[in-house]
Design an enzyme around this catalytic site. Structure first.
Site, PDB file in Angstrom:
ATOM      1  N   GLU C 278       0.828  -1.210   0.000  1.00 14.95           N
ATOM      2  CA  GLU C 278       0.000   0.000   0.000  1.00 14.95           C
ATOM      3  C   GLU C 278       0.865   1.264   0.000  1.00 14.95           C
ATOM      4  O   GLU C 278       0.536   2.250  -0.655  1.00 14.95           O
ATOM      5  CB  GLU C 278      -0.927  -0.021   1.211  1.00 14.95           C
ATOM      6  CG  GLU C 278      -2.094   0.943   1.094  1.00 14.95           C
ATOM      7  CD  GLU C 278      -3.244   0.596   2.045  1.00 14.95           C
ATOM      8  OE1 GLU C 278      -3.349  -0.582   2.458  1.00 14.95           O
ATOM      9  OE2 GLU C 278      -4.039   1.489   2.366  1.00 14.95           O
ATOM     10  N   GLU C 281       2.019   1.760  -3.385  1.00  8.38           N
ATOM     11  CA  GLU C 281       0.887   2.187  -4.223  1.00  8.38           C
ATOM     12  C   GLU C 281       0.637   3.686  -4.020  1.00  8.38           C
ATOM     13  O   GLU C 281       0.414   4.420  -4.986  1.00  8.38           O
ATOM     14  CB  GLU C 281      -0.363   1.385  -3.836  1.00  8.38           C
ATOM     15  CG  GLU C 281      -1.569   1.699  -4.713  1.00  8.38           C
ATOM     16  CD  GLU C 281      -2.851   1.045  -4.187  1.00  8.38           C
ATOM     17  OE1 GLU C 281      -2.820   0.432  -3.093  1.00  8.38           O
ATOM     18  OE2 GLU C 281      -3.888   1.167  -4.862  1.00  8.38           O
ATOM     19  N   CYS C 298      -8.232  -2.013   4.203  1.00  7.32           N
ATOM     20  CA  CYS C 298      -8.093  -3.270   4.938  1.00  7.32           C
ATOM     21  C   CYS C 298      -9.293  -3.550   5.835  1.00  7.32           C
ATOM     22  O   CYS C 298      -9.438  -4.645   6.367  1.00  7.32           O
ATOM     23  CB  CYS C 298      -6.811  -3.278   5.758  1.00  7.32           C
ATOM     24  SG  CYS C 298      -6.545  -1.768   6.655  1.00  7.32           S
ATOM     25  N   SER C 318      -7.401   1.946  -1.901  1.00 10.32           N
ATOM     26  CA  SER C 318      -6.199   1.193  -2.240  1.00 10.32           C
ATOM     27  C   SER C 318      -6.621  -0.157  -2.785  1.00 10.32           C
ATOM     28  O   SER C 318      -7.612  -0.724  -2.335  1.00 10.32           O
ATOM     29  CB  SER C 318      -5.353   0.995  -0.977  1.00 10.32           C
ATOM     30  OG  SER C 318      -4.477  -0.095  -1.129  1.00 10.32           O
ATOM     31  N   LYS C 357     -15.080  -9.507   8.761  1.00 13.94           N
ATOM     32  CA  LYS C 357     -14.033 -10.351   8.172  1.00 13.94           C
ATOM     33  C   LYS C 357     -14.598 -11.680   7.695  1.00 13.94           C
ATOM     34  O   LYS C 357     -14.050 -12.313   6.791  1.00 13.94           O
ATOM     35  CB  LYS C 357     -12.904 -10.614   9.182  1.00 13.94           C
ATOM     36  CG  LYS C 357     -11.976  -9.431   9.410  1.00 13.94           C
ATOM     37  CD  LYS C 357     -11.048  -9.188   8.252  1.00 13.94           C
ATOM     38  CE  LYS C 357     -10.209  -7.924   8.438  1.00 13.94           C
ATOM     39  NZ  LYS C 357      -9.544  -7.500   7.205  1.00 13.94           N
ATOM     40  N   GLU C 360     -15.774 -10.844   4.354  1.00 11.74           N
ATOM     41  CA  GLU C 360     -14.638 -10.626   3.470  1.00 11.74           C
ATOM     42  C   GLU C 360     -14.069 -11.955   2.978  1.00 11.74           C
ATOM     43  O   GLU C 360     -13.743 -12.112   1.807  1.00 11.74           O
ATOM     44  CB  GLU C 360     -13.553  -9.826   4.203  1.00 11.74           C
ATOM     45  CG  GLU C 360     -12.394  -9.424   3.311  1.00 11.74           C
ATOM     46  CD  GLU C 360     -11.296  -8.712   4.087  1.00 11.74           C
ATOM     47  OE1 GLU C 360     -10.846  -9.235   5.123  1.00 11.74           O
ATOM     48  OE2 GLU C 360     -10.868  -7.630   3.639  1.00 11.74           O
ATOM     49  N   GLU C 365     -13.909 -12.571  -4.884  1.00 12.21           N
ATOM     50  CA  GLU C 365     -12.599 -12.061  -5.321  1.00 12.21           C
ATOM     51  C   GLU C 365     -11.471 -12.685  -4.515  1.00 12.21           C
ATOM     52  O   GLU C 365     -10.298 -12.577  -4.874  1.00 12.21           O
ATOM     53  CB  GLU C 365     -12.514 -10.535  -5.122  1.00 12.21           C
ATOM     54  CG  GLU C 365     -13.494  -9.716  -5.941  1.00 12.21           C
ATOM     55  CD  GLU C 365     -14.830  -9.576  -5.245  1.00 12.21           C
ATOM     56  OE1 GLU C 365     -14.987 -10.112  -4.120  1.00 12.21           O
ATOM     57  OE2 GLU C 365     -15.734  -8.956  -5.816  1.00 12.21           O
ATOM     58  N   CYS C 503      -9.910  -1.576  15.079  1.00  9.33           N
ATOM     59  CA  CYS C 503     -10.229  -2.998  15.228  1.00  9.33           C
ATOM     60  C   CYS C 503     -10.372  -3.443  16.677  1.00  9.33           C
ATOM     61  O   CYS C 503     -11.123  -4.371  16.968  1.00  9.33           O
ATOM     62  CB  CYS C 503      -9.170  -3.856  14.550  1.00  9.33           C
ATOM     63  SG  CYS C 503      -8.885  -3.358  12.850  1.00  9.33           S
TER      64      CYS C 503
END
Lengths: 421, 151, 570
Positions: C278, C281, C298, C318, C357, C360, C365, C503
């Site tokens: 990242e 990036e 994230c 990102s 999560k 996710e 993907e 988190c």
């Protein structure tokens, strides 16, 4: 026995024509108010000792003073026309027959508390009053009683009608405000109160139709004169809604202090078919049920307070002695169960159990334990509910536990025999 | 059709109840669909849950199709004391439906309602936006016929 | 300073305090239920009622301000009867099959009933069963247990600003539900799980994957590896009787081995890796005029929010995957190859403070190989606590052990991902040193730390100074996005975390996650960082080895294939 102030001009008056109101000195009190200092107007109302006519009987001048003291300049007036208390129809009567009297009262209150916007919240079922009030507002505007710089006074006031959509609890001040704001009618935590933080977060004065309708009369005769009508604690007149098993149900205007029995017999014409009176419920579904021997009680807010019931909307529902007390009580309990907003535990969960317990009595299937539970539940709902609905839902039961206790024991001990009041 | 109703109203959140009433009233089947609820929410920039909450809270609103004429009979004490149970019975027999049901031809839905605030005219009922009082079997029969005659 | 009496004790209260606040200051316990420290007072459970002498009705302690001379009784017979009756009423409309419930022994309603000594219910149980909402991977809603306290609605509406849940119907038909009374996955739910965190009972919980994971562990054909999120090491202890903010890294690793995982790895490793990808990036966008501000990706709750509510902003995100998912991708490729195990038999479990999560991990993907998800199962911190208890592991007395290699070597920068501002700080440490080509004098970027909703800082890279921002909670995220849309955002890089505190305040964290507990966990995470020798992601030798052996360099083709992703309008 009747004393007609608010209902004085009703016979023969065309509610759809503002001229009919102007012809009987309509709007004169408001025009007088425009030349009076707002605090003096409130002072006059204080002298009148006017108490709210929607049920809570709160001194009107105190709410108005609380509004007047606010620093916030955006303020609202709301007329609570959500008359949903079973047995009450006086507000409908006033709106259908003398709409401009209400408008004038709101204008006086708005001017005195410097509010520039008002709403009349009318329950959705009141199709005719809604149409009549809409026309009245239109005509009042056309006659220069609403809008900007009213009568050159520099005072602006705009009025809008908002409709309910089938919810009795929206007659409670904060549930009503939530409804106008476009939400479900769930009440709010108090404090703060509406005069501090109300509609759209601004100071708001909320009063009942009959309450506002009294203001033109107070200004025209003076507060002191008004206070000489009625009793020490309850001044002025009361529009009483009489219904049930009577010959002549209707709205009757009497000075405070008149015995209930007289209203029933003389104005209401006594019972239909000459039956004996079994029970009378006062104020509405949220009021106490009293036996025939207590009917010499006078119509007076403080007498009603004795029942620890905040409701003084002034209804009288007459029930003949053929009616099953538990049938009536269950029907009342079902009403509150249906209308509870659901926010607080004692009301949301309590009403359905009240109905279940009352049903056991109705089915002659009740025990002493059920009686104890019913009483305990009723007291807890009364003492812990968040708003007036939950607090007064058990009033009927609590009053019958006091005045008709034997009927409960009869039904327990002699199934199907007891129950006739 | 919904669009044309919505554009009559400013995009203020406090217009919600007025909009919901207007939209529902103009539908033959007297109800609000999920799609309509979402469109109204979008128009007022309100979360759908907010609008859904209001629709489910107020008894006027239905999320299921109903009849063209919704008959609401008062179920509370003053009307009960004046024989409203019989009134309900009469209507149920004449229309062949129970409470909360709709006639097969989609003309009538029968519902109970809380006190209509017209107790001096007990027993009372409301059909659509009209309230009828001092009802008895004959009056009810005549009214139902009158409504059947309306398109 | 009003002087009042509570239970015959004379007390000096502070101006504007409620009865409940005064009582708490003076160690008088008044039971509550709907009350939650960081949310607006609802005053609807009516449990906290107290008696005020002279008043006919009882008063709610949570919302009644004290006045001079008030005489209060918090435990009179009248008060006790009221609390008892109200608790019975709640239980009468509740699924009281406690032993079959996830919150058995850890439930606020049970605790209340126990405190009050409710041994019988005078009221019949009138519960009408509602279908369970569990057709999404993250959250289960069981309406049979709801006590209508309103906390979940408050947090979703006012903290997250999404308002997916609301009260439907009224009276005893009231239920808490999404629009149309249906399912979360039909609506704009981000699965952040804040609702599950504040639920006093088991009405809203994470969807359980314990069975699935236990089954895999006992399946001898599976090589079951586990990764632990940064936040877990300062939170897990709370589920096992330890104080909040206890650092339990070593014990956690040991317990995971006892429970049966074949290898125990650390998500902090792929957090370092995320910074590499990242960070580069960001630098490439700055150099080549790419979309700025760049926003971190994230946090899956945030990604869900962006995709559903702000799809026009997706190219700001990102493209780097989250540490959890980078780990999963590498586990099924690099690791499987290195260890010579069929990737289909590598079963990856992650321990996360997060409910989103789980969603996710299920995204299409996130499948390097078509037949298998990169991360096979996600357990929340709470679920791991249960797993450890079930396995009979004595957590307090277990020794400390270290992570396995190669995914166990980590930096403090990776650890601080668990706190709001942590990803930003980790990134700033790396991009500063990479661009300026000299070590930072101070590694701590205090400006991005703490519980303030939106924080900003600036960083000098070469000749340019950039402003950066950190936002936590989705309502703050929306504010930042609105500025970008209006063209007034001054930032080059923004960290967004859906959960308050980051988190460590996630939807899968131990009960009861208050802002006070969040702060304690945050303090602990920064202590983990300062205690480590290695505090910068780009200095992680294991990360560098990974690039040398497998990925060649940040943003390489292989890095793109495995460690980057794309988003879609939903």
């Amino acid at each position: 026995m009747e004393q007609k102030l608010l209902t004085k001009h009703i016979p023969g008056m065309d509610p759809m024509n503002v001229q009919a109101y102007l012809d009987v000195e309509g709007y004169q009190s408001f025009l007088k108010a425009l030349k009076t200092r707002p605090l003096d107007i409130i002072g006059d109302i204080e002298q009148s000792k006017l108490r709210g006519r929607g049920g809570a009987a709160f001194p009107v001048h105190m709410k108005m003073m609380s509004m007047a003291k606010q620093k916030e300049t955006t303020r609202y007036i709301i007329c609570n026309a959500d008359e949903g208390e079973p047995g009450n129809f006086k507000d409908r009567y006033l709106m259908e027959n003398n709409p401009h009297q209400l408008l004038e009262g709101m204008l006086i209150a708005a001017y005195a508390t410097r509010a520039n916007k008002g709403y009349i919240y009318i329950r959705g079922e009141f199709d005719t009053p809604i149409k009549i009030m809409q026309e009245a507002i239109k005509q009042a505007k056309a006659h220069g009683m609403l809008g900007t710089n009213i009568q050159g006074s520099g005072f602006d006031f705009d009025l809008e009608i908002r409709s309910g959509a089938g919810s009795y609890v929206c007659g409670e001040e904060f549930a009503l405000i939530e409804s106008i704001e476009g939400k479900s009618g769930r009440t709010r935590v108090k404090p703060p109160f509406p005069t501090d933080v109300g509609l759209f977060g601004k100071p708001t004065l909320i009063n009942n139709v009959e309450t506002f309708s009294n203001l033109p009369w107070i200004l025209s005769m003076g507060g002191e004169t008004f206070a000489s009508i009625g009793t020490e604690s309850s001044t002025g007149t009361k529009l009483v809604s009489v219904s049930g098993n009577v010959k002549h149900p209707g709205v009757y205007e009497v000075p405070f202090g008149v015995p209930i029995r007289d209203v029933i017999d003389t104005l209401g014409g006594g019972t239909q078919n000459a039956q004996k009176i079994g029970m009378v419920q006062l104020s509405g579904a949220s009021g106490p049920i009293i036996p025939e021997y207590m009917l010499d009680l006078t119509i007076d807010f403080d007498r009603f307070e004795d029942f620890d019931s905040k409701t003084g909307a002034g209804a009288i529902i007459v029930m003949d002695d053929q009616k099953d007390m538990f049938d009536i009580l269950k029907r009342i309990s079902d009403f509150f169960d249906h209308e509870s907003c659901g926010k607080c535990t004692p009301c949301r969960e309590g009403n359905v159990h009240m109905s279940k317990l009352l049903n056991k009595f109705l089915q002659s299937d009740a025990t002493e334990k059920d009686l104890m539970n019913l009483e305990s539940l009723s007291r807890v709902m009364h003492q812990t509910s968040l708003c007036g609905l939950g607090q007064s839902a058990p009033t009927a039961v609590l009053s019958t536990l006091k005045y008709f206790r034997d009927t409960y024991f009869d039904r327990i001990e002699h199934p199907q025999e007891g129950g006739r009041a | 059709m919904l669009e044309s109703i919505l554009t009559k109203y400013p995009k203020d959140q406090d217009m919600l109840i007025e909009i919901l009433l207007d939209v529902q009233n103009q539908k033959t089947d007297q109800y609000l669909s999920e799609a309509e609820i979402e469109q109204i929410a979008s128009y007022l920039s309100l979360p759908t849950a907010h609008v859904s909450s209001a629709v489910s809270f107020y008894t006027f609103f239905s999320t299921q199709p109903r009849g063209k004429h919704v008959i609401q009979v008062c179920k509370d004490v003053p009307c009960y004391l004046n024989d409203s149970d019989n009134l309900v019975d009469t209507i149920q027999k004449q229309l062949g439906i129970g409470m909360h049901e709709t006639t097969e031809d989609g003309m009538f839905t029968l519902e109970p309602t809380s006190c209509l605030g017209i107790c001096d005219g007990a027993p009372a009922m409301r059909i659509g936006e009209h309230t009828y009082t001092k009802l008895n079997k004959d009056r009810v029969t005549a009214l139902l016929a009158e409504y059947r005659g309306k398109r | 300073m009003p002087t009042i009496t509570i239970n015959n004790q004379k007390i000096e209260a502070k101006e504007g305090q409620t009865i409940l606040e005064v009582a708490k200051d003076h160690h008088i316990d008044i039971p509550t239920l709907c009350h939650f420290p960081d949310l607006d007072v609802q005053s609807d459970c009516r449990i906290c009622m107290s008696e005020i002498v002279g008043q006919k009705k009882l008063a709610p302690s949570c919302s009644t301000p004290v006045k001079e001379g008030m005489e209060i009784k918090t435990n009179s017979q009248r008060v006790y009867n009221a609390r008892k009756t109200i608790t019975e009423l709640l239980l009468s409309n509740h699924d009281t099959n406690c032993t079959a419930c996830e919150r058995n022994m850890n439930c606020e309603l049970q605790t209340l009933a126990d405190t009050l000594g409710i041994d019988e219910n005078r009221f019949d149980n009138i519960l009408e069963h509602e279908p369970i909402d569990d057709n999404n991977p993250s959250i289960t809603r069981n309406a049979d247990r709801c006590i209508k306290c309103g906390r979940c609605i408050e947090v979703c509406k006012n903290v997250q600003g999404i308002h997916v849940l609301d009260y439907m119907n009224r009276s005893h038909d009231t239920k808490v539900a999404p629009a149309h009374g249906k399912f979360l996955n039909d609506q704009v739910c981000t699965y952040c799980g804040q609702c599950a965190n504040v639920c006093p009972v088991a009405s809203i919980t994470e969807k359980s994957d314990l069975e699935k994971v236990t089954h895999a562990i006992h399946d001898e054909t599976k090589h079951v590896i586990v990764q632990t999120a940064p936040a877990t090491r300062v939170s897990l202890g709370e589920t096992l009787g330890m104080d909040s903010g206890s650092i339990v890294t070593g014990q956690m690793v040991a317990a995971l081995r006892r429970v049966g995982f074949d290898k125990v790895f650390d998500t902090d490793f792929t957090a370092d890796l995320t910074i590499m990808e990242e960070g580069h990036e960001l630098l490439s966008r700055v150099k080549e005029g790419g979309k700025l501000p760049m926003i971190t990706s994230c946090c899956p709750g945030w990604v869900n929010y962006a995709e559903q509510k702000n799809p026009d902003m997706l190219d700001h995100l990102s493209t780097a995957k989250s540490p959890q998912q980078m780990f999963g991708a590498l586990a099924k490729t690099y690791y499987a190859e290195k260890e010579n195990i069929d990737p289909n038999n590598v079963y990856v479990v992650s321990i996360m403070p997060c409910t989103a999560k789980k969603f996710e991990a299920s995204r299409e993907e996130m499948q390097v190989h078509k037949e298998t998800a990169d991360v096979d199962a996600v357990l929340t911190t709470r679920e791991l606590g249960k797993m450890i208890k079930r396995a009979g592991v004595n957590f307090k007395n277990i020794g400390e052990e270290s992570y396995d290699a190669p995914f166990g070597i980590t930096s403090g920068a990776g650890a601080i991902f668990g706190a709001t501002g942590g990803v930003m700080e980790a990134a700033l440490r790396t991009v500063s040193e990479v661009v300026n080509e000299k070590p930072l004098e101070k590694l701590d970027f205090e400006d991005v730390r703490g519980m303030e909703g939106i924080k900003e800082a600036s960083v000098t890279l070469g000749e340019n100074t950039f402003k950066v921002a950190v936002a936590h909670t989705l309502s703050n995220a929306q504010k930042v996005l609105d500025d970008i849309k209006a063209g007034v955002s001054p930032y080059a890089f923004i960290e967004v975390m859906a959960c308050p505190g980051g988190c460590i305040g996630g939807g899968g964290q131990p009960y009861t996650t208050t802002n006070a507990k969040r702060q304690e966990r945050i303090d602990a995470i920064y202590n983990v960082d300062t205690a480590m020798k290695l505090r910068k992601s780009h200095e992680n030798p294991a990360v560098n080895t990974l690039y040398e052996e497998y990925l060649s360099e940040p943003l390489s083709k292989r890095a793109h294939d495995l460690l980057h992703t794309h988003y879609k309008r939903r």
